[in-house]
Design an enzyme around this catalytic site. Structure first.
Site, PDB file in Angstrom:
ATOM      1  N   GLY A 250     -10.296  12.764 -56.836  1.00  0.00           N
ATOM      2  CA  GLY A 250     -10.193  13.657 -55.687  1.00  0.00           C
ATOM      3  C   GLY A 250      -9.266  14.827 -55.928  1.00  0.00           C
ATOM      4  O   GLY A 250      -9.190  15.377 -57.031  1.00  0.00           O
TER       5      GLY A 250
ATOM      6  N   ASP B  13      -6.067  14.876 -56.130  1.00  0.00           N
ATOM      7  CA  ASP B  13      -5.013  14.534 -57.086  1.00  0.00           C
ATOM      8  C   ASP B  13      -5.471  14.871 -58.513  1.00  0.00           C
ATOM      9  O   ASP B  13      -4.756  15.544 -59.281  1.00  0.00           O
ATOM     10  CB  ASP B  13      -4.736  13.024 -56.950  1.00  0.00           C
ATOM     11  CG  ASP B  13      -3.416  12.581 -57.555  1.00  0.00           C
ATOM     12  OD1 ASP B  13      -2.639  13.438 -57.996  1.00  0.00           O
ATOM     13  OD2 ASP B  13      -3.176  11.364 -57.580  1.00  0.00           O
TER      14      ASP B  13
HETATM   15  P1  ADP Z   1      -6.917  10.321 -50.402  1.00  0.00           P
HETATM   16  O1  ADP Z   1      -6.792   9.217 -51.437  1.00  0.00           O
HETATM   17  O2  ADP Z   1      -5.576  10.691 -49.782  1.00  0.00           O
HETATM   18  O3  ADP Z   1      -7.971  10.039 -49.410  1.00  0.00           O
HETATM   19  P2  ADP Z   1      -8.663  12.219 -51.798  1.00  0.00           P
HETATM   20  O4  ADP Z   1      -8.314  13.154 -52.897  1.00  0.00           O
HETATM   21  O5  ADP Z   1      -9.664  11.157 -52.094  1.00  0.00           O
HETATM   22  O6  ADP Z   1      -7.267  11.621 -51.274  1.00  0.00           O
HETATM   23  O7  ADP Z   1      -9.193  13.059 -50.571  1.00  0.00           O
HETATM   24  C1  ADP Z   1      -8.373  13.828 -49.713  1.00  0.00           C
HETATM   25  C2  ADP Z   1      -9.161  15.038 -49.266  1.00  0.00           C
HETATM   26  O8  ADP Z   1      -9.105  16.031 -50.292  1.00  0.00           O
HETATM   27  C3  ADP Z   1     -10.654  14.770 -49.016  1.00  0.00           C
HETATM   28  O9  ADP Z   1     -10.999  15.394 -47.781  1.00  0.00           O
HETATM   29  C4  ADP Z   1     -11.330  15.451 -50.191  1.00  0.00           C
HETATM   30  O10 ADP Z   1     -12.597  15.956 -49.827  1.00  0.00           O
HETATM   31  C5  ADP Z   1     -10.392  16.611 -50.446  1.00  0.00           C
HETATM   32  N1  ADP Z   1     -10.441  17.252 -51.775  1.00  0.00           N
HETATM   33  C6  ADP Z   1     -10.936  16.795 -52.949  1.00  0.00           C
HETATM   34  N2  ADP Z   1     -10.780  17.723 -53.914  1.00  0.00           N
HETATM   35  C7  ADP Z   1     -10.159  18.806 -53.337  1.00  0.00           C
HETATM   36  C8  ADP Z   1      -9.740  20.081 -53.794  1.00  0.00           C
HETATM   37  N3  ADP Z   1      -9.898  20.479 -55.069  1.00  0.00           N
HETATM   38  N4  ADP Z   1      -9.145  20.933 -52.899  1.00  0.00           N
HETATM   39  C9  ADP Z   1      -8.958  20.562 -51.618  1.00  0.00           C
HETATM   40  N5  ADP Z   1      -9.344  19.368 -51.127  1.00  0.00           N
HETATM   41  C10 ADP Z   1      -9.935  18.500 -51.970  1.00  0.00           C
END
Ligand code: ADP
Length: 173
Positions: free
Chosen positions: A37, A39
């Site tokens: 995601g 991260d």
């Molecule tokens: P968590 O484990 O906290 O749920 P995730 O990364 O899986 O973290 O998702 C958190 C949010 O970030 C989701 O809404 C996802 O769609 C979004 N996301 C993923 N990649 C990006 C990015 N490059 N920029 C912004 N938001 C993102």
């Protein structure tokens, strides 16, 4: 867009790694171990110095808190690694922990002199927090913080998907 004092709160759809702000917030996990995601995207774009600094300075980070590092190859000065809760059923203090992740991030940004900050929708991906509820918590936490600290110029929610953008636009038209 909402303006309170000098602080503009806005939402956009996009990739948070492309943001030109003083600090971007990461949705990290308690081990600060990197993941998928947002991260994964932040560590890929920022380069290995982020992980090196996390490993050197911190032994993980509890849910509802946040730590700060430099931003490597990103245009931001800092990355704030915030740990949101995993959603269970709402009875495990999820809202409290999510609000606290936003609040700690804002505190760190303030302490480091940041004027502009970009947040993703913490916990709404792999951690399964319902998007609408998470948006309420996020916006409420930001509004509460800027009541006591009017020093930010821009607080931007960067939403990856159209559904999240639509939800935020209801509250930040
Ligand atoms: P968590 O484990 O906290 O749920 P995730 O990364 O899986 O973290 O998702 C958190 C949010 O970030 C989701 O809404 C996802 O769609 C979004 N996301 C993923 N990649 C990006 C990015 N490059 N920029 C912004 N938001 C993102």
């Amino acid at each position: 867009m909402l303006q309170i004092g000098q602080t503009i709160i806005e939402c956009v759809q996009g990739d948070i790694t492309k943001e030109n702000v003083d600090c971007i917030v990461n949705a990290a996990n308690e081990h600060l171990a990197g993941g998928g995601g947002v991260d994964g995207a932040i560590h890929r774009a920022g380069g290995p110095s982020l992980m090196a600094e996390l490993k050197a300075k911190y032994k993980g980070c509890p849910t509802g808190s946040a730590v700060i590092t430099g931003a490597g190859n990103l245009s931001a000065k800092y990355v704030i690694h915030a740990v949101g809760p995993r959603w269970k059923d709402g009875l495990y203090h999820e809202a409290e922990h999510l609000a606290s992740a936003y609040q700690k991030s804002l505190e760190l940004a303030k302490e480091h002199g940041c004027k502009t900050i970009a947040f993703p929708a913490i916990s709404t991906g792999v951690y399964g927090y319902p998007k609408e509820e998470a948006a309420h918590v996020a916006i409420r936490a930001v509004l509460a913080f800027i009541k006591t600290y009017p020093g930010f110029e821009k607080i931007r929610f960067v939403l990856f998907d159209a559904e999240s953008l639509t939800i935020y636009q209801k509250y930040l038209p």
